[in-house]
Scaffold this motif. Structure first.
Motif: not given
Length: 246
Positions: A125-132
């Protein structure tokens, strides 16, 4: 959120619920990154199944309990698809330990299950958050379990880790709003390879459930995709157990 033309990443996507949701996402028009840790052949087969129907998919090896491998996995997905819009945190492990055998629930069991089942979902989730957030919209579904609701399951550390997944879901829903929705599906018994050799036990259980059936991976996959599409739902723990916890 419309799944079509979105990029999705599914952890533990080679088998069971992970494979079913990878196929369903592709059917709905998403490009899919199929993560695996040990099930390489199964993940590659999932990719082939998607590609044979005209979909886009890649397999990416990563141990989700290792933050650096998670970061590398997302970098690979971004190189291939441009971003990650949808995340299904499905990868989980368990150990079969009688609930009343507290001595058998040793440090190794606790550390291993928490590393994959809880920290792994957080890392993803931490890795996905900035992309989203960069794209202005994203959706995450964490796969929990009714074990996290009832406190009973394959082992005490497993049940507690799934309760933590449900708590993580609510905290992430607060932390990532308003751009990203985060909810959890809590399946009961599902007819996956876990039941191989235990089919009689599965049939016996199904007779005692209100719906008189065991959920299939496709049942859970359909629900996960439906939740990913909802823009007015976040922080929810949605049970899918054929009435097992009624």
């Amino acid at each position: 959120m419309d799944i079509q033309h979105k990029a999705a990443l599914v952890t533990g996507g080679g088998t069971g619920i992970g494979r079913a949701v990878s196929l369903e996402l592709a059917k709905r028009g998403a490009a899919v990154a199929v993560n695996y840790s040990r099930s390489e052949a199964e993940a590659e087969e999932t990719v082939r199944m998607i590609q044979q129907t005209g979909g886009r998919a890649i397999a990416i090896k990563a141990d989700v309990s290792r933050a650096n491998e998670v970061e590398n996995m997302f970098e690979t997905a971004v190189r291939e698809f441009g971003t990650v819009d949808l995340l299904v945190n499905n990868a989980s492990i368990t150990r079969h330990i009688p609930l009343d055998d507290l001595e058998a629930a040793d440090d190794e069991a606790w550390d291993e299950l928490y590393a994959v089942n809880v920290k792994g979902m957080f890392y993803c989730a931490r890795a996905a958050a900035p992309l989203m957030k960069k794209s202005g919209r994203g959706a995450i579904v964490n796969v929990g379990s009714i074990a996290g609701l009832t406190g009973s399951g394959s082992s005490l550390p497993y049940a507690v880790s799934k309760a933590a997944v449900h708590g993580l879901t609510k905290s992430l829903a607060h932390a990532l709003a308003p751009d990203i929705t985060v909810s959890s599906i809590a399946p009961g018994a599902v007819a996956t390879r876990w039941w191989e050799g235990k089919e009689d036990k599965m049939k016996q259980l199904s007779r005692h459930l209100p719906l008189e059936r065991i959920a299939t991976p496709e049942d859970i996959a359909s629900l996960i995709c439906a939740v990913l599409e909802q823009e007015a739902v976040t922080g929810q723990i949605i049970t899918a157990d054929c009435g097992q916890t009624l």
